[in-house]
Design a protein around this motif. Sequence first.
Motif, PDB file in Angstrom:
ATOM      1  N   ASN A 166      -9.266  13.334  -2.488  1.00 25.53           N
ATOM      2  CA  ASN A 166      -8.165  12.388  -2.581  1.00 25.53           C
ATOM      3  C   ASN A 166      -8.388  11.491  -3.792  1.00 25.53           C
ATOM      4  O   ASN A 166      -9.523  11.318  -4.253  1.00 25.53           O
ATOM      5  N   TYR A 191      -7.574   7.638  -5.552  1.00 25.48           N
ATOM      6  CA  TYR A 191      -7.182   6.269  -5.217  1.00 25.48           C
ATOM      7  C   TYR A 191      -7.004   5.469  -6.501  1.00 25.48           C
ATOM      8  O   TYR A 191      -7.910   5.407  -7.337  1.00 25.48           O
ATOM      9  N   GLN A 243       1.202   5.384  -0.231  1.00 24.44           N
ATOM     10  CA  GLN A 243       0.415   6.587   0.068  1.00 24.44           C
ATOM     11  C   GLN A 243       1.298   7.831  -0.065  1.00 24.44           C
ATOM     12  O   GLN A 243       2.381   7.901   0.510  1.00 24.44           O
ATOM     13  N   HIS A 303       0.859  -1.189   0.000  1.00 22.10           N
ATOM     14  CA  HIS A 303       0.000   0.000   0.000  1.00 22.10           C
ATOM     15  C   HIS A 303       0.892   1.234   0.000  1.00 22.10           C
ATOM     16  O   HIS A 303       1.684   1.451   0.919  1.00 22.10           O
ATOM     17  N   GLU A 362       1.490  12.015   0.409  1.00 22.15           N
ATOM     18  CA  GLU A 362       0.940  13.257   0.956  1.00 22.15           C
ATOM     19  C   GLU A 362       1.521  14.397   0.115  1.00 22.15           C
ATOM     20  O   GLU A 362       2.706  14.694   0.206  1.00 22.15           O
ATOM     21  N   THR A 394      -2.433   2.493  -4.644  1.00 19.69           N
ATOM     22  CA  THR A 394      -1.739   3.779  -4.441  1.00 19.69           C
ATOM     23  C   THR A 394      -2.756   4.857  -4.116  1.00 19.69           C
ATOM     24  O   THR A 394      -3.783   4.969  -4.796  1.00 19.69           O
ATOM     25  N   THR A 395      -2.447   5.647  -3.077  1.00 15.36           N
ATOM     26  CA  THR A 395      -3.352   6.711  -2.621  1.00 15.36           C
ATOM     27  C   THR A 395      -2.613   8.042  -2.665  1.00 15.36           C
ATOM     28  O   THR A 395      -1.460   8.143  -2.250  1.00 15.36           O
TER      29      THR A 395
END
Length: 612
Positions: free
Chosen positions: A186, A188, A34, A32, A36, A162-163
């Motif tokens: 956001n 995703y 992520q 996972h 920011e 992937t976020t």
Amino acid sequence: MNLKLVTIFITLFLSLVNAFEVPDNVFISNLHRQFEVSTALVRENVAISVKAKEDDVSYFYLCYKKELIPHISTMTAFIKEDEDKVLHITQKDDNDSDLTYFKVDLEEPLKSGNRVIVNVGATYVKVLKPYPKYIEQNDDQYVLFKTNVYYLSPYNVTKQKTTFLIDDTIKSYSEEPGPVKEEKDNVYYGPYEDIKPGTEKIVSLHYKLKDRLIHFEKIERTIEISHWCHTVSYKEDLIVHNDGSELKNNFNRIAFQKSQFYTETPSSVKDMIFILPPRAEDIFFVDTIGNVSTSAYHKDNTRTLLQVLPRYPLFGGWKYTWSQGYNNPLDGNVKYNSKLKKYIFQAPILLSLKNVPIDHFKLNVILPEGVRNVDVHLPYSFDSDKRKMTYSYLDTTGRPTIVLEKDNVCDDHYQYFQISYSLPFYFTIQKPLVVAFVIFTLFVISMVWTRIDLSIVKDPRADLHDLAVSYWESVAGDTSTAQKVLSKLISVNETYIQTRDEEAYKSSVENVYIKLEESINALNKTQDLLKDIEQNQLVKNIKKLTDLIEDKKNKINEKGKRVLNARMRIERMDSEAKGAAEMELLKREEAFDQEIKDIDSNIESIVNTQIL
């Protein structure tokens, strides 16, 4: 021809020998990723489920594009179950590919079929691009971020998603490869399955940046420890640059001032706030022009906030250079360890400014003169670590200075460092001894110089002139003493008006008159000496001085008596008449003060008489 074939063969052989090969001992069962991306720093957090294919697997590899390496500020890895145990990462360069590998050592070897979840965090600097390149003065700041949607791994990845955490308006994003969805500002991507090693697919996101897109081109921080002054001085020289979109048109100051009342200018930087220690003092903020009066600071029990307001707002492509600093008490940073018999200095390496990358950071730590057994304890490595000597006022042996430099720095590097050192006692008194020696030397030089006569012909009048000057210096000293005594007489009268204690008043006045008489007698003796050397004008001036001193004494006493009588009359008046009487008394006091001031001016002009 044969020589050419041999050369090719040798080249191929060496490339095969030097080629970096990742062992196929693990695979990634789940991943996972992520991002920011809401600030100028892009932070990537990757949870990797590493599963062993064989026994005694003690490490695995990460890989990144070489073009991305200069943008990586920090990289850490730790086991998900225990974040305090940081795993060791070693960089491995592959000269024959466009990849750089990082070896992650596991805390415990894995047996075949076992898995461990490793969290990998990376902070990237200067990877966001302003888009569009040019905007209006009041437009919002939008940026473009591009990256590989798949985690570039040297292993097979069974499942991945992937976020992207944006937390603001999204203008557009890549819709392939699917599945992809947008939810609560956001984006995703995934999940994706069975991803082969080295798989790439670039996606882009165009969104509004809620933070400022700025970076520091350079920060040079200087820390000076002084046991003699009992302070630790901090000084920072900074250059900040706005990386945002540039203005389409010229900057309009009037429009900018008006916009402060009804809208914001999100693409500009109007201020920066730095957190300082709670006991910080002597704070300053200056640029190349001088002190910047728009700066401000706010204090409480836990911290001090320094608000830096540049002389002008920073729009895209603009930069600003300034210096700031403060002093902190020595005991706020330095403690004495009786077991080690050494001083321990501790301070943060960086300024506390979040989400702002720094191209080049330099730290200078200037230790006290005479320190011994210096040990530096750093939380991470620096690109450059040097030692030198710094010389300042009254230094003899110099101050040991530690110089540390590092590129691609961010707030993740905001950690404390320690320096331990011993300081012999005699070095604490070294500077007073140096000062005493310098003053003594100057006195000796002055004594010798004044006794050397370089004149060719001696002027017989020179000795008399010098003697008159010497006598007049005594006159100036005695007059100054008399003035101080008269100031005491003023204080005695004011106290008597308030307390009405007549016995204390008479006692104090008697003491004042005795001291005043001593000063006048001294003036009279000097007057007789000046008569002997026929300085008639100076003799007359002394007579004027004694008369003026007597006039000032009488004027002070007259003022005291009149003010006392007026105060007593006012106290007996009704409230309506008191106001007018107080005003009248104030005018009389001002008149007396002016007369006394005139007398002082006359005294000063006589004392400053030039002797011919």
